[in-house]
Enzyme design. Structure first.
Site, short mmCIF file in Angstrom:
data_model
loop_
_atom_site.label_atom_id
_atom_site.label_comp_id
_atom_site.label_asym_id
_atom_site.label_seq_id
_atom_site.Cartn_x
_atom_site.Cartn_y
_atom_site.Cartn_z
N TRP A 19 -3.61 -2.09 -1.63
CA TRP A 19 -3.49 -3.35 -2.38
C TRP A 19 -4.21 -4.38 -1.51
CZ3 TRP A 19 -0.73 -4.82 -6.89
CH2 TRP A 19 -0.63 -6.21 -7.10
N LYS B 124 5.38 -2.93 -7.87
CA LYS B 124 6.81 -2.62 -7.83
C LYS B 124 7.48 -3.30 -6.63
CE LYS B 124 10.53 -0.57 -9.25
NZ LYS B 124 11.21 -1.23 -10.38
N THR C 12 11.15 -5.98 -0.11
CA THR C 12 10.54 -7.23 -0.56
C THR C 12 10.40 -8.20 0.61
OG1 THR C 12 11.46 -6.89 -2.74
CG2 THR C 12 10.85 -9.15 -2.20
N GLU D 43 7.30 -10.37 -18.03
CA GLU D 43 6.53 -9.52 -17.10
C GLU D 43 5.87 -8.32 -17.77
OE1 GLU D 43 8.32 -7.39 -13.82
OE2 GLU D 43 10.24 -7.29 -14.84
N LYS E 75 12.11 -10.10 -18.30
CA LYS E 75 11.62 -8.81 -18.79
C LYS E 75 10.50 -9.02 -19.80
CE LYS E 75 12.73 -6.70 -16.38
NZ LYS E 75 13.52 -6.90 -15.26
N THR F 268 14.52 -9.96 -10.43
CA THR F 268 15.65 -9.30 -11.07
C THR F 268 16.85 -9.17 -10.14
OG1 THR F 268 14.29 -8.13 -12.66
CG2 THR F 268 16.35 -7.07 -12.05
N SER F 269 16.59 -8.92 -8.88
CA SER F 269 17.71 -8.75 -7.93
C SER F 269 18.49 -10.05 -7.79
CB SER F 269 17.20 -8.28 -6.57
OG SER F 269 16.68 -6.99 -6.71
N ASN G 134 -0.23 1.01 6.28
CA ASN G 134 0.54 0.05 5.48
C ASN G 134 0.99 -1.04 6.43
OD1 ASN G 134 0.41 1.68 3.30
ND2 ASN G 134 2.61 2.04 3.10
N GLY G 135 0.81 -2.28 6.04
CA GLY G 135 1.26 -3.36 6.91
C GLY G 135 0.12 -4.31 7.23
N HIS H 232 19.62 -31.53 -22.52
CA HIS H 232 18.96 -32.32 -21.46
C HIS H 232 17.46 -32.04 -21.42
CE1 HIS H 232 22.92 -33.53 -20.19
NE2 HIS H 232 23.29 -32.25 -20.21
N CYS I 10 0.86 -1.19 0.00
CA CYS I 10 0.00 0.00 0.00
C CYS I 10 0.89 1.23 0.00
CB CYS I 10 -0.87 0.01 1.24
SG CYS I 10 -1.89 -1.46 1.39
N GLU J 199 17.28 -12.99 -16.97
CA GLU J 199 16.75 -11.64 -16.81
C GLU J 199 16.05 -11.16 -18.09
OE1 GLU J 199 16.00 -9.84 -14.48
OE2 GLU J 199 15.88 -7.80 -15.25
N SER K 245 18.24 -6.14 -3.13
CA SER K 245 16.85 -5.73 -3.35
C SER K 245 16.79 -4.27 -3.77
CB SER K 245 16.05 -5.94 -2.06
OG SER K 245 14.77 -5.38 -2.18
N GLN K 246 16.18 -4.01 -4.91
CA GLN K 246 16.03 -2.63 -5.36
C GLN K 246 15.27 -1.83 -4.32
OE1 GLN K 246 14.51 0.85 -6.64
NE2 GLN K 246 12.99 -0.77 -6.59
N SER K 247 14.10 -2.34 -3.95
CA SER K 247 13.22 -1.59 -3.04
C SER K 247 13.69 -1.65 -1.60
CB SER K 247 11.81 -2.16 -3.11
OG SER K 247 11.82 -3.51 -2.69
N ARG L 21 3.76 1.66 -7.29
CA ARG L 21 4.02 0.55 -6.36
C ARG L 21 2.95 -0.53 -6.47
NH1 ARG L 21 7.54 2.47 -2.07
NH2 ARG L 21 6.84 0.70 -0.87
C1 AGP Z 1 11.68 -6.94 -11.76
O1 AGP Z 1 11.47 -6.53 -13.06
C2 AGP Z 1 10.52 -7.50 -11.13
N1 AGP Z 1 9.47 -6.55 -11.09
C3 AGP Z 1 10.73 -8.28 -9.84
O2 AGP Z 1 11.25 -9.51 -10.21
C4 AGP Z 1 11.63 -7.67 -8.74
O3 AGP Z 1 12.95 -7.64 -9.18
C5 AGP Z 1 11.50 -8.51 -7.47
O4 AGP Z 1 10.18 -8.42 -7.02
C6 AGP Z 1 12.46 -8.09 -6.39
O5 AGP Z 1 12.27 -6.77 -6.03
P1 AGP Z 1 13.35 -5.99 -5.17
O6 AGP Z 1 14.55 -5.86 -6.00
O7 AGP Z 1 12.71 -4.66 -4.86
O8 AGP Z 1 13.59 -6.81 -3.95
#
Ligand code: AGP
Length: 707
Positions: free
Chosen positions: A134, A702, A450, A585, A582, A400-401, A161-162, A601, A20, A578, A445-447, A51
């Site tokens: 969400w 996101k 996660t 998704e 892409k 992706t991470s 949130n939570g 195989h 959220c 990766e 982790s980007q965010s 998000r």
């Molecule tokens: C990436 O394109 C995706 N949306 C997804 O796999 C993402 O990388 C994954 O949810 C992990 O997110 P984070 O890097 O914020 O932890």
């Protein structure tokens, strides 16, 4: 093992949260029209949109009740209510809507019109709250959206949130005390609990004895789970309270000078406790919603209660063991983010913009970190010795991470000499795989929010491993809970599909490998070559981006295909995974990344003239093996698209028998940074051509903050 944290300390074990978004806006001693306030709130919600959400809502003030209405005991909506509101206050107005934010905006303006509310009315002080939801507890619907209310007069309103894990028990208790519930949410217990606490204190001790922060701290005492909360109350007009445990929450502060309303710097929240200068204050679960207003922010820590009253900000530290929370002083930070980052500029989509900004984002990732043939990572330097003595390094992440970590694995193994294992966070948790005190666990982790990654982090912390974070998000839970780490500094990534974060993550992990391996004389020449390669990388990325038109043409040729395979190996096994992720998704096309070494195989059975197959065959130690893969696919009449280094077209594709994508060559271990870019462009163009939502793909968010 005793470790030092990399950034702000604090935090308690967290549980799952919701995807959220929270936003709040309070103007103090500065006149703002109702229309302006609404637009600030809507815009805040738009910034949180990326998000993921399925419904949204806001709360603003109504006009004060007329003396006639008060005498009749009427609320602002004209209903007769046994209101216990202060004499001159009116129940706040709540608007909630399912679906897109624009449908909330439309419904607010039409409701406001229907109730003849004056949008030009000016408030010198006003507190508004907003939320994107969400759905987890209850379907997306207006009644399950936030703000959630204490009841008929909206005496207490909450955005959350939570997840409140003990909400069922609290709900039963509140029902026994005469409360009725409107929603299926866990959140609704919070405003009702606030009203219960408030009414009880007022009945026992009389009018005006309990403060807003006392109500909120008492509510916190009863709540279990993870939360970021904002409270608005008709009993405490023009005040807001924010508190958190687990979920991220930011306070933004903008002082307005008398003349031009320009922002001015604060350095300490203490300064905000004294003056009555005009100012605007913001709360948000995401810095992206604050950056266009101010760069002065405070990342609220777990168990802090931030109270805004009369233009002053006071912070209390909640402690279960203590009756009275202690007052704390916190310094404001200055946000290193530009407004342009949250706008599309001349691009059609954020994903497109973020792909094309990679020469710049990579430059920012490396800025100040490459010096005289060495790498300086401030957040790691005190821990390098411990890492070098680890029994193994474990990379942990999702999506992706995880793929970025997989791309970094070969050169971390090579430069450190330490075994490196890979863990998808959810799988590690499902297996409860062994982690030891002698391990270094690197969380990517980007965010930084996660859920699976954070739960795996708690698990690794519990097992005594050194926990290192790699994230794009300053102040995120990952940054706060790991012992040390590195920010990737890629800038705000808004497209749900991660693009620039992926390449910056690889570069950060390459720098980590260089720093960890810096004590080895035998690899010095190799390290120097990689450092030179890193410096050159933004230029090479700019070159590969010129393939945009070519990738659009390729996308046109693939627009109607059902499925796509991507074969890679060595450094570029990750590129295959990766690249396929892409396409899957955003373009909503089945695609699978495969290890080329596994071709015989099983996957070989799929090969025919129709199934497109991309083979990554850029020049490295695996090149001849990939040539052989191409020959075998060719022999089975495979529909081949080969990615190779510039100049290698003839050797990978004799007599023009397949389509070739030529990319600039860089140091082998950095090649995944280059090779992913045509795949990102292909996924982007396929999505546009197939007519799908690029930035918010179906069913995806996101930050995946639920398990
Ligand atoms: C990436 O394109 C995706 N949306 C997804 O796999 C993402 O990388 C994954 O949810 C992990 O997110 P984070 O890097 O914020 O932890």
């Amino acid at each position: 093992m005793k470790h030092q944290r990399w950034s702000m300390c604090g935090g308690v074990g967290r549980s799952r949260g919701k995807m959220c978004g929270i936003f709040a806006y309070l103007n103090y001693n500065v006149a703002r029209e109702r229309r302006y306030i609404l637009e600030v709130l809507f815009n805040g919600l738009r910034r949180l949109e990326y998000r993921g959400y399925d419904s949204s809502g806001i709360a603003i003030d109504a006009d004060l009740r007329s003396p006639v209405a008060i005498d009749k005991g009427e609320g602002n909506d004209g209903r007769k209510e046994a209101s216990r509101l202060p004499y001159n206050s009116a129940p706040p107005l709540v608007f909630r809507q399912e679906g897109k934010i624009e449908s909330l905006v439309r419904s607010v303006y039409s409701e406001v019109d229907a109730m003849d509310l004056n949008l030009e009315k000016s408030f010198s002080v006003h507190a508004g709250i907003a939320h994107t939801r969400w759905a987890t507890h209850g379907v997306p619907s207006p009644r399950n959206s936030h703000p959630q209310s204490s009841g008929a007069c909206n005496e207490f309103l909450v955005v959350h949130n939570g997840i409140i894990t003990n909400y069922e028990v609290l709900k039963e208790t509140l029902i026994r005390h005469g409360f009725t519930f409107e929603s299926e949410t866990d959140t609704e217990v919070i405003p009702k609990l606030a009203k219960f606490v408030f009414d009880k204190a007022r009945d026992e001790e009389g009018e005006q004895t309990v403060t807003f922060s006392q109500v909120v701290t008492e509510v916190m005492r009863q709540l279990e789970g993870a939360y970021a909360l904002i409270f608005k109350s008709a009993h405490y007009p023009n005040e807001l309270i924010a508190c958190k445990r687990g979920s991220t929450l930011i306070l933004g502060v903008k002082e307005l000078s008398d003349d031009k309303n320009s922002g001015k710097l604060f350095h300490d929240v203490k300064a905000l406790t004294k003056d009555e200068k005009p100012k605007e204050l913001f709360f948000s679960s995401d810095l992206c919603a604050i950056v266009e207003h101010t760069k002065n922010y405070l990342a609220i820590e777990d168990n802090e209660v931030v109270h805004i009253k009369d233009g002053c900000v006071s912070i209390l530290k909640f402690d279960y063991g203590r009756e009275k929370p202690a007052s704390v002083q916190r310094a404001l930070s200055v946000l290193e983010m530009e407004v342009e980052q949250i706008k599309k500029g001349n691009y059609d989509h954020f994903m497109q913009k973020e792909i094309h900004e990679q020469p710049h984002s990579l430059t920012t990732t490396m800025r100040g970190r490459l010096k005289d043939n060495s790498v300086v990572l401030g957040g790691l330097k005190d821990h390098l010795k411990t890492i070098r003595h680890s029994r193994r390094i474990i990379f942990i992440g999702c999506g992706t991470s995880y793929n970025a970590a997989l791309a970094a694995r070969p050169f971390l193994e090579e430069l450190s000499g330490i075994p490196v294992t890979m863990e998808l966070a959810s799988d590690l948790l499902d297996r409860q795989g062994p982690i030891y005190r002698e391990d270094t666990a690197v969380f990517v982790s980007q965010s930084g929010e996660t859920a699976d990654t954070l739960l795996a982090l708690e698990y690794a912390l519990g097992n005594g491993a050194l926990c290192v974070g790699v994230t794009n998000t300053v102040g995120s839970t990952l940054a706060r809970r790991t012992h040390c780490g590195v920010h990737i500094n890629a800038g705000c990534e808004i497209g749900v599909a991660s693009t620039k974060a992926y390449t910056s993550q690889i570069v950060v992990m390459a720098m980590m490998a260089l720093a960890i391996g810096a004590d080895k004389i035998s690899t010095q020449a190799r390290r120097e070559a990689i450092i030179n390669g890193l410096s050159d990388l933004p230029k090479k990325v700019a070159e590969v981006l010129k393939l945009d038109g070519e990738m659009r043409d390729l996308a046109k040729s693939l627009i109607d295909t059902q499925s796509l395979l991507v074969f890679g190996r060595g450094y570029n096994y990750a590129t295959a995974l990766e690249g396929a992720l892409k396409v899957k998704e955003v373009a909503l096309m089945h695609s699978e990344g495969l290890l080329a070494g596994e071709m015989k195989h099983g996957p070989l059975a799929l090969v025919d003239e129709t199934l497109p197959i991309i083979v990554i065959a850029t020049h490295d130690a695996c090149f001849s093996k990939q040539q052989s893969v191409i020959q075998q696919l060719h022999a089975r009449k495979g529909r081949l698209i080969v990615m190779c280094s510039v100049g290698d077209a003839a050797s990978v594709c004799p007599m023009g028998s397949c389509r070739v994508i030529e990319v600039p060559q860089v140091a082998d271990c950095l090649q995944p940074v280059i090779n992913i870019i045509p795949m990102q462009l292909l996924a982007y163009h396929l999505t546009v051509l197939r007519g799908y939502d690029v930035d918010q793909p179906r069913n995806l968010a996101k930050s995946v903050t639920t398990e």
